[in-house]
Design a protein around this motif. Structure first.
Motif, mmCIF file in Angstrom:
data_model
loop_
_atom_site.group_PDB
_atom_site.id
_atom_site.type_symbol
_atom_site.label_atom_id
_atom_site.label_comp_id
_atom_site.label_asym_id
_atom_site.label_seq_id
_atom_site.Cartn_x
_atom_site.Cartn_y
_atom_site.Cartn_z
ATOM 1 N N MET A 1 0.768 -1.080 0.167
ATOM 2 C CA MET A 1 0.114 0.183 0.103
ATOM 3 C C MET A 1 0.821 1.360 -0.038
ATOM 4 S SD MET A 1 -3.121 0.574 -0.197
ATOM 5 C CE MET A 1 -4.506 1.167 0.309
ATOM 6 N N GLU A 2 2.013 1.148 0.873
ATOM 7 C CA GLU A 2 2.851 2.189 0.759
ATOM 8 C C GLU A 2 3.589 2.779 -0.745
ATOM 9 O OE1 GLU A 2 6.950 3.292 2.956
ATOM 10 O OE2 GLU A 2 5.412 2.414 4.322
ATOM 11 N N GLN A 3 3.770 1.604 -1.319
ATOM 12 C CA GLN A 3 4.395 1.885 -2.840
ATOM 13 C C GLN A 3 3.146 2.272 -3.633
ATOM 14 O OE1 GLN A 3 5.081 -1.986 -4.629
ATOM 15 N NE2 GLN A 3 6.163 -1.106 -6.244
ATOM 16 N N PHE A 4 1.921 2.066 -3.297
ATOM 17 C CA PHE A 4 0.947 2.687 -4.193
ATOM 18 C C PHE A 4 0.937 4.185 -4.168
ATOM 19 C CE2 PHE A 4 -3.358 4.214 -4.361
ATOM 20 C CZ PHE A 4 -3.693 4.001 -5.987
ATOM 21 N N PHE A 5 0.875 4.589 -2.890
ATOM 22 C CA PHE A 5 1.067 5.871 -2.524
ATOM 23 C C PHE A 5 2.336 6.791 -2.995
ATOM 24 C CE2 PHE A 5 -2.062 4.604 1.009
ATOM 25 C CZ PHE A 5 -3.318 5.430 0.480
ATOM 26 N N THR A 6 3.329 5.752 -2.879
ATOM 27 C CA THR A 6 4.718 6.538 -3.449
ATOM 28 C C THR A 6 4.420 6.913 -5.009
ATOM 29 O OG1 THR A 6 5.762 5.429 -1.782
ATOM 30 C CG2 THR A 6 6.989 6.240 -3.950
ATOM 31 N N ILE A 7 3.901 5.591 -5.677
ATOM 32 C CA ILE A 7 3.722 5.766 -7.167
ATOM 33 C C ILE A 7 2.674 7.129 -7.483
ATOM 34 C CG2 ILE A 7 2.579 4.712 -9.350
ATOM 35 C CD1 ILE A 7 3.638 2.113 -8.036
ATOM 36 N N LEU A 62 -3.934 1.494 -10.093
ATOM 37 C CA LEU A 62 -4.007 -0.162 -9.644
ATOM 38 C C LEU A 62 -3.929 -1.045 -10.649
ATOM 39 C CD1 LEU A 62 -6.495 -0.063 -6.587
ATOM 40 C CD2 LEU A 62 -3.941 -0.270 -6.447
ATOM 41 N N VAL A 63 -4.761 -0.782 -11.866
ATOM 42 C CA VAL A 63 -4.981 -1.506 -12.874
ATOM 43 C C VAL A 63 -3.360 -1.592 -13.487
ATOM 44 C CG1 VAL A 63 -5.897 -1.898 -15.258
ATOM 45 C CG2 VAL A 63 -7.176 -1.479 -13.408
ATOM 46 N N ASP A 64 -2.919 -0.346 -13.823
ATOM 47 C CA ASP A 64 -1.240 0.002 -14.419
ATOM 48 C C ASP A 64 -0.358 -0.932 -13.433
ATOM 49 O OD1 ASP A 64 -2.273 1.278 -16.516
ATOM 50 O OD2 ASP A 64 -1.509 3.368 -15.674
ATOM 51 N N ALA A 65 -0.535 -0.834 -12.192
ATOM 52 C CA ALA A 65 0.396 -1.382 -11.477
ATOM 53 C C ALA A 65 0.176 -3.360 -11.410
ATOM 54 C CB ALA A 65 0.400 -1.148 -9.818
ATOM 55 N N TRP A 66 -0.723 -3.625 -11.953
ATOM 56 C CA TRP A 66 -1.133 -4.888 -11.896
ATOM 57 C C TRP A 66 -0.499 -5.401 -13.485
ATOM 58 C CZ3 TRP A 66 -6.548 -4.416 -9.525
ATOM 59 C CH2 TRP A 66 -6.345 -4.500 -7.996
ATOM 60 N N ILE A 85 9.040 10.986 -20.684
ATOM 61 C CA ILE A 85 8.547 10.071 -19.664
ATOM 62 C C ILE A 85 8.655 8.680 -20.108
ATOM 63 C CG2 ILE A 85 6.728 11.376 -19.207
ATOM 64 C CD1 ILE A 85 4.807 10.103 -21.093
ATOM 65 N N SER A 86 8.935 7.587 -19.221
ATOM 66 C CA SER A 86 9.139 6.491 -19.505
ATOM 67 C C SER A 86 7.994 5.439 -19.664
ATOM 68 C CB SER A 86 10.146 5.507 -18.340
ATOM 69 O OG SER A 86 9.405 5.892 -17.179
ATOM 70 N N LYS A 87 6.783 5.861 -19.172
ATOM 71 C CA LYS A 87 5.519 5.158 -18.925
ATOM 72 C C LYS A 87 4.426 5.746 -19.300
ATOM 73 C CE LYS A 87 3.264 1.637 -16.478
ATOM 74 N NZ LYS A 87 2.011 2.117 -15.625
ATOM 75 N N LEU A 88 3.698 5.441 -20.104
ATOM 76 C CA LEU A 88 2.025 5.871 -20.510
ATOM 77 C C LEU A 88 0.984 5.098 -20.193
ATOM 78 C CD1 LEU A 88 0.673 8.711 -21.188
ATOM 79 C CD2 LEU A 88 1.052 8.042 -23.512
ATOM 80 N N GLY A 89 0.746 4.749 -18.958
ATOM 81 C CA GLY A 89 -0.515 3.778 -19.000
ATOM 82 C C GLY A 89 -1.712 4.249 -18.998
ATOM 83 N N LEU A 90 -2.794 3.380 -18.693
ATOM 84 C CA LEU A 90 -4.095 3.629 -18.691
ATOM 85 C C LEU A 90 -4.359 4.898 -17.595
ATOM 86 C CD1 LEU A 90 -5.755 0.258 -18.524
ATOM 87 C CD2 LEU A 90 -5.881 1.866 -20.414
ATOM 88 N N CYS A 91 -3.892 5.059 -16.750
ATOM 89 C CA CYS A 91 -4.184 6.140 -15.621
ATOM 90 C C CYS A 91 -3.327 7.417 -16.266
ATOM 91 C CB CYS A 91 -2.997 5.975 -14.350
ATOM 92 S SG CYS A 91 -3.129 7.173 -13.306
ATOM 93 N N GLU A 92 -2.346 7.339 -16.734
ATOM 94 C CA GLU A 92 -1.665 8.643 -17.481
ATOM 95 C C GLU A 92 -2.593 8.978 -18.554
ATOM 96 O OE1 GLU A 92 1.448 6.879 -15.033
ATOM 97 O OE2 GLU A 92 0.064 5.997 -16.607
ATOM 98 N N PHE A 93 -3.062 8.184 -19.429
ATOM 99 C CA PHE A 93 -3.817 8.404 -20.630
ATOM 100 C C PHE A 93 -5.090 9.067 -20.355
ATOM 101 C CE2 PHE A 93 -7.000 7.075 -23.704
ATOM 102 C CZ PHE A 93 -6.582 7.892 -24.874
#
Length: 151
Positions: A1-7, A62-66, A85-93
């Protein structure tokens, strides 16, 4: 959970979205006060939309992390080299889409509050809002439309 808040805290798109949401709420309230048209229904509706928008961004993070999905492979190599940027996931989109939506709302509220907007941008926003909404209509234009409909 802590990693989620860091991300979450390190995601620049989420940060920009939070700033855009704050500005939209602040300027929307200012516009309502200026126009003496504070309406709790609009406020609650807007609040629900903002909460759902932020909730969907958190869910997509969360979906992007999984899934570890990255849209950057869809962009041409020259574009992906240009964007730092190095990543463009669903969240960023979806953050980009929500930021664009909020930016239009911020500009509209700035225009309705009478805040200074650069000339060309102001003309562009006025044209866009006049063509896709009726939010910039004056009372005279509204009365004219009502008169034309009743005739």
């Amino acid at each position: 959970m802590e990693q989620f808040f860091t991300i979450l805290a390190n995601n620049i798109f989420v940060r920009i979205l939070m700033v855009a949401v704050f500005l939209d709420c602040f300027l929307g309230a200012g516009r309502a006060i200026k126009e003496k048209a504070f309406n709790s229904c609009f406020g609650i509706d807007g609040g629900i939309r903002k909460v759902c928008m932020i909730g969907s961004v958190l869910f997509l993070l969360l979906v992007d992390a999984w899934t570890n999905f990255n849209f950057l492979f869809l962009l041409p190599e020259q574009v992906s080299e240009f964007i730092p940027i190095s990543k463009l996931g669903l969240c960023e989109f979806f953050c980009i889409l929500f930021i664009l939506f909020e930016s239009v709302s911020v500009l509209k509220n700035m225009l309705r509050c009478g805040l200074p907007i650069p000339g060309r941008l102001k003309i562009l926003v006025e044209r866009m809002l006049n063509s896709i909404t009726n939010e910039l209509e004056t009372d005279e234009l509204k009365a004219q439309k009502i008169k034309n409909v009743n005739s």
